[in-house]
Design an enzyme around this catalytic site. Structure first.
Site, PDB file in Angstrom:
ATOM      1  N   TYR A 159       0.717  -1.123  -0.055  1.00 61.27           N
ATOM      2  CA  TYR A 159      -0.025   0.075  -0.077  1.00 61.27           C
ATOM      3  C   TYR A 159       0.723   1.118  -0.189  1.00 61.27           C
ATOM      4  O   TYR A 159       0.680   2.153  -0.728  1.00 61.27           O
ATOM      5  CB  TYR A 159      -1.200   0.103   1.110  1.00 61.27           C
ATOM      6  CG  TYR A 159      -1.633   1.211   1.290  1.00 61.27           C
ATOM      7  CD1 TYR A 159      -2.512   1.800   0.358  1.00 61.27           C
ATOM      8  CD2 TYR A 159      -1.505   1.954   2.304  1.00 61.27           C
ATOM      9  CE1 TYR A 159      -3.440   2.831   0.333  1.00 61.27           C
ATOM     10  CE2 TYR A 159      -2.254   3.397   2.270  1.00 61.27           C
ATOM     11  CZ  TYR A 159      -3.271   3.600   1.658  1.00 61.27           C
ATOM     12  OH  TYR A 159      -3.772   4.788   1.540  1.00 61.27           O
ATOM     13  N   LYS A 163       1.289   4.155  -3.084  1.00 57.06           N
ATOM     14  CA  LYS A 163       0.765   5.278  -3.113  1.00 57.06           C
ATOM     15  C   LYS A 163       2.048   6.521  -3.100  1.00 57.06           C
ATOM     16  O   LYS A 163       1.890   7.506  -3.752  1.00 57.06           O
ATOM     17  CB  LYS A 163       0.324   5.718  -1.384  1.00 57.06           C
ATOM     18  CG  LYS A 163      -1.071   5.123  -0.970  1.00 57.06           C
ATOM     19  CD  LYS A 163      -2.258   5.493  -2.030  1.00 57.06           C
ATOM     20  CE  LYS A 163      -2.609   6.932  -1.783  1.00 57.06           C
ATOM     21  NZ  LYS A 163      -3.843   7.000  -2.587  1.00 57.06           N
TER      22      LYS A 163
HETATM   23  N1  LIG Z   1      -8.638   6.545   5.275  1.00 53.58           N
HETATM   24  C1  LIG Z   1      -7.660   7.114   5.503  1.00 53.58           C
HETATM   25  O1  LIG Z   1      -6.975   7.083   6.672  1.00 53.58           O
HETATM   26  C2  LIG Z   1      -6.557   7.603   4.469  1.00 53.58           C
HETATM   27  C3  LIG Z   1      -5.482   8.476   4.994  1.00 53.58           C
HETATM   28  C4  LIG Z   1      -4.809   8.891   3.855  1.00 53.58           C
HETATM   29  C5  LIG Z   1      -4.852   8.853   2.269  1.00 53.58           C
HETATM   30  N2  LIG Z   1      -6.114   7.950   2.272  1.00 53.58           N
HETATM   31  C6  LIG Z   1      -6.412   8.190   0.760  1.00 53.58           C
HETATM   32  O2  LIG Z   1      -7.634   8.627   0.344  1.00 53.58           O
HETATM   33  C7  LIG Z   1      -8.320   8.114  -0.482  1.00 53.58           C
HETATM   34  C8  LIG Z   1      -9.735   7.599  -0.261  1.00 53.58           C
HETATM   35  O3  LIG Z   1      -9.580   6.469   0.740  1.00 53.58           O
HETATM   36  P1  LIG Z   1     -10.830   6.325   1.751  1.00 53.58           P
HETATM   37  O4  LIG Z   1     -10.318   5.916   2.829  1.00 53.58           O
HETATM   38  O5  LIG Z   1     -12.044   7.058   1.146  1.00 53.58           O
HETATM   39  O6  LIG Z   1     -10.892   4.777   0.992  1.00 53.58           O
HETATM   40  P2  LIG Z   1     -12.321   4.145   0.641  1.00 53.58           P
HETATM   41  O7  LIG Z   1     -11.957   2.911   0.252  1.00 53.58           O
HETATM   42  O8  LIG Z   1     -13.471   4.347   1.444  1.00 53.58           O
HETATM   43  O9  LIG Z   1     -12.663   4.750  -0.870  1.00 53.58           O
HETATM   44  C9  LIG Z   1     -11.990   4.731  -1.849  1.00 53.58           C
HETATM   45  C10 LIG Z   1     -12.960   4.491  -3.195  1.00 53.58           C
HETATM   46  O10 LIG Z   1     -12.242   4.429  -4.261  1.00 53.58           O
HETATM   47  C11 LIG Z   1     -13.057   3.444  -5.253  1.00 53.58           C
HETATM   48  N3  LIG Z   1     -12.244   2.538  -6.039  1.00 53.58           N
HETATM   49  C12 LIG Z   1     -11.649   1.660  -5.577  1.00 53.58           C
HETATM   50  N4  LIG Z   1     -10.979   0.825  -6.747  1.00 53.58           N
HETATM   51  C13 LIG Z   1     -11.529   1.559  -7.805  1.00 53.58           C
HETATM   52  C14 LIG Z   1     -11.204   1.178  -9.009  1.00 53.58           C
HETATM   53  N5  LIG Z   1     -10.350   0.504  -9.591  1.00 53.58           N
HETATM   54  N6  LIG Z   1     -12.020   2.464 -10.016  1.00 53.58           N
HETATM   55  C15 LIG Z   1     -12.591   3.265  -9.448  1.00 53.58           C
HETATM   56  N7  LIG Z   1     -12.739   3.457  -8.156  1.00 53.58           N
HETATM   57  C16 LIG Z   1     -12.266   2.755  -7.473  1.00 53.58           C
HETATM   58  C17 LIG Z   1     -13.812   2.613  -3.934  1.00 53.58           C
HETATM   59  O11 LIG Z   1     -14.922   2.098  -4.420  1.00 53.58           O
HETATM   60  C18 LIG Z   1     -14.104   3.544  -2.960  1.00 53.58           C
HETATM   61  O12 LIG Z   1     -15.465   4.301  -3.157  1.00 53.58           O
HETATM   62  C19 LIG Z   1      -7.581   6.738  -0.884  1.00 53.58           C
HETATM   63  O13 LIG Z   1      -6.672   7.116  -2.234  1.00 53.58           O
HETATM   64  C20 LIG Z   1      -6.372   6.530   0.148  1.00 53.58           C
HETATM   65  O14 LIG Z   1      -5.158   6.008  -0.077  1.00 53.58           O
HETATM   66  C21 LIG Z   1      -6.920   7.429   3.107  1.00 53.58           C
HETATM   67  C1  LIG Z   2      -2.218  -2.990  17.659  1.00 51.99           C
HETATM   68  C2  LIG Z   2      -3.441  -2.781  16.810  1.00 51.99           C
HETATM   69  C3  LIG Z   2      -4.455  -3.557  17.937  1.00 51.99           C
HETATM   70  C4  LIG Z   2      -4.065  -1.386  16.662  1.00 51.99           C
HETATM   71  C5  LIG Z   2      -4.299  -1.727  15.080  1.00 51.99           C
HETATM   72  C6  LIG Z   2      -4.582  -0.084  14.468  1.00 51.99           C
HETATM   73  C7  LIG Z   2      -4.521  -0.152  12.983  1.00 51.99           C
HETATM   74  C8  LIG Z   2      -5.606  -0.902  12.456  1.00 51.99           C
HETATM   75  C9  LIG Z   2      -4.174   1.328  12.570  1.00 51.99           C
HETATM   76  C10 LIG Z   2      -2.983   1.906  13.300  1.00 51.99           C
HETATM   77  C11 LIG Z   2      -2.737   3.138  12.252  1.00 51.99           C
HETATM   78  C12 LIG Z   2      -3.728   3.054  11.029  1.00 51.99           C
HETATM   79  C13 LIG Z   2      -3.415   3.564   9.630  1.00 51.99           C
HETATM   80  C14 LIG Z   2      -2.966   5.138   9.909  1.00 51.99           C
HETATM   81  O1  LIG Z   2      -4.007   5.733  10.625  1.00 51.99           O
HETATM   82  C15 LIG Z   2      -2.702   5.695   8.473  1.00 51.99           C
HETATM   83  C16 LIG Z   2      -3.156   5.323   7.405  1.00 51.99           C
HETATM   84  C17 LIG Z   2      -2.907   5.908   6.048  1.00 51.99           C
HETATM   85  C18 LIG Z   2      -3.797   5.869   5.006  1.00 51.99           C
HETATM   86  O2  LIG Z   2      -3.414   6.011   3.958  1.00 51.99           O
HETATM   87  C19 LIG Z   2      -4.744   4.531   5.052  1.00 51.99           C
HETATM   88  C20 LIG Z   2      -5.257   3.909   6.192  1.00 51.99           C
HETATM   89  C21 LIG Z   2      -4.058   3.848   7.182  1.00 51.99           C
HETATM   90  C22 LIG Z   2      -2.959   2.847   6.616  1.00 51.99           C
HETATM   91  C23 LIG Z   2      -4.296   3.496   8.713  1.00 51.99           C
HETATM   92  C24 LIG Z   2      -5.128   1.897   8.862  1.00 51.99           C
HETATM   93  C25 LIG Z   2      -5.368   1.463  10.101  1.00 51.99           C
HETATM   94  C26 LIG Z   2      -4.261   1.665  11.060  1.00 51.99           C
HETATM   95  C27 LIG Z   2      -2.933   0.677  10.588  1.00 51.99           C
END
Ligand SMILES: NC(=O)c1ccc[n+]([C@@H]2O[C@H](COP(=O)([O-])OP(=O)(O)OC[C@H]3O[C@@H](n4cnc5c(N)ncnc54)[C@H](O)[C@@H]3O)[C@@H](O)[C@H]2O)c1
Ligand SMILES: CC(C)CCC[C@@H](C)[C@H]1CC[C@H]2[C@@H]3[C@H](O)C=C4C[C@@H](O)CC[C@]4(C)[C@H]3CC[C@]12C
Length: 369
Positions: A159, A163
């Site tokens: 992942y 990214k």
């Molecule tokens: N959730 C977090 O903490 C977090 C933190 C940093 C960055 N991000 C980034 O933010 C973005 C959104 O994350 P999220 O948490 O909303 O995830 P999410 O899974 O809720 O949303 C992702 C969306 O992308 C769509 N998608 C996946 N594959 C696809 C494809 N092949 N074609 C078209 N659509 C597709 C999914 O259907 C979904 O609706 C991602 O790029 C993720 O890397 C998330």
């Molecule tokens: C020790 C365990 C019981 C606790 C597990 C927590 C774990 C599921 C959490 C901790 C940190 C979290 C990630 C972090 O907030 C940042 C990101 C970046 C973003 O791009 C995608 C989601 C992610 C990876 C979070 C996922 C859940 C994590 C790993």
């Protein structure tokens, strides 16, 4: 981009517009972007809530499509002014294969860039991640760092690798000529751990707590700080960047911005308890209940089980070596780059962000509330 406040002229495309972050971006664009004429929501899975948005003054076009299919992306993008590319496969639990993660996150982003060039779409905002920087595989802390803080960004997990590659493609594409001869203007936003209404991992923790009689057990020392940011503020940053990219292309083009707000610096678990405590859950233990070496063993066991069971069933527990390392490594940001470059101030205070998230947890099905 046209500049009339009265006549809406702009066409925006949001990839991943039905996801956790995407939904907030879509709803906020409709509320807060007066220049919007049409909003295209592109996602692999379209959500039913899109239907209710079609009754408003802005044309909302739902497009079921796959970012890995270049022709689908180009067709959706034709005639749009701005693309917010937030679609991605967010998987640190082993639900998808490394190949699929790469295909969606890297090839998908490449397709979006190529479609900009092909269709003449000039402005591209990419949702990157803090994980492009870290935590790295060595577990080095990143304490209140900013976009210029030196850090050894070394990844092994699919992942963050995907990214990082995708972000690089987006930044390198800044300045490329698009159809019509104008330069492409790109930038990348790097959220830390996003929380708020719709957050799946928060939902998982809540239900896990309910299954254990309203208790969660501390696994991470309270001293490890994990950066978190409210989803409404992340959405707001995307909207501001999209709005300002034209006027400030020279300054903002090719730049990265961490997403930040006033959410407190806490450990991952203590932060979650800000919302889960008011919903009746308790975090047991002032210190981790299990020694770190035992957690490492359990996480490794989970990884082994996942591998062994893969032919039969997908076993994807929250605890694995990668998530354990993430939760156990301090990673927090402290920056004002977004404010300096495009006037960002968080739209939601910490108190509002907290209240909204608590209300969402309380409204969950099976809530103890
Ligand atoms: N959730 C977090 O903490 C977090 C933190 C940093 C960055 N991000 C980034 O933010 C973005 C959104 O994350 P999220 O948490 O909303 O995830 P999410 O899974 O809720 O949303 C992702 C969306 O992308 C769509 N998608 C996946 N594959 C696809 C494809 N092949 N074609 C078209 N659509 C597709 C999914 O259907 C979904 O609706 C991602 O790029 C993720 O890397 C998330
Ligand atoms: C020790 C365990 C019981 C606790 C597990 C927590 C774990 C599921 C959490 C901790 C940190 C979290 C990630 C972090 O907030 C940042 C990101 C970046 C973003 O791009 C995608 C989601 C992610 C990876 C979070 C996922 C859940 C994590 C790993």
């Amino acid at each position: 981009m046209a500049d009339s406040a009265q006549v809406p002229t702009l066409v925006y495309l949001v990839t991943g517009g039905c996801g956790f972050l995407g939904e907030h971006i879509v709803r906020m664009l409709l509320e807060r972007e007066p220049r919007l004429r049409e909003l295209r929501v592109f996602d692999l899975h379209l959500s039913s809530w899109l239907e209710e948005l079609k009754a408003g003054p802005v044309q909302v076009t739902a497009i079921q499509g796959d970012v890995t299919q270049a022709h689908e992306v180009a067709a959706a993008m034709s005639g749009s002014h701005v693309v917010i590319h937030t679609a991605g496969l967010v998987d640190v639990f082993g639900k998808a294969s490394p190949k699929t993660i790469h295909k969606v996150n890297v090839q998908g982003t490449k397709n979006v860039i190529d479609a900009c060039v092909q269709t003449g779409t000039q402005y591209l905002v990419y949702t990157s991640s803090m994980e492009v920087v870290g935590p790295n595989i060595k577990g080095h802390p990143f304490y209140r760092g900013n976009e210029d803080t030196p850090y050894e960004a070394v990844h092994s997990h699919p992942y963050p690798c995907s990214k990082a590659l995708a972000e690089q493609l987006v930044l390198e594409a800044n300045g490329r000529k698009v159809n019509g001869g104008l330069p492409l203007v790109t930038c990348a936003l790097r959220p830390t751990g996003i929380y708020g209404e719709g957050h799946q991992v928060m939902r998982d923790f809540y239900y896990q707590g309910l299954r254990f009689g309203g208790r969660l057990f501390r696994a991470v020392p309270a001293s490890v700080e994990h950066g978190r940011v409210y989803v409404g503020n992340v959405a707001w940053m995307h909207i501001l960047v999209a709005r300002e990219l034209e006027q400030r292309a020279a300054l903002m083009g090719g730049q990265v911005y961490f997403c930040y707000d006033k959410s407190p610096y806490k450990s991952y678990e203590d932060f979650n308890m800000e919302f889960l405590s008011p919903c009746g859950l308790r975090l047991i233990g002032a210190h981790p209940l299990l020694p770190y070496w035992l957690l490492v063993l359990l996480a490794t066991l989970n990884a082994l089980l996942q591998w062994l069971l893969r032919p039969l069933v997908l076993y994807t527990p929250l605890l694995n070596p990668y998530t354990l390392a993430m939760a156990n490594t301090t990673f927090t940001v402290s920056t004002n780059k977004a404010q300096r470059h495009f006037g960002y101030k968080p739209l939601f205070s910490w108190e509002e962000s907290r209240t909204r998230t608590i209300q969402w947890v309380q409204a969950m099905e099976g809530s103890a509330w």
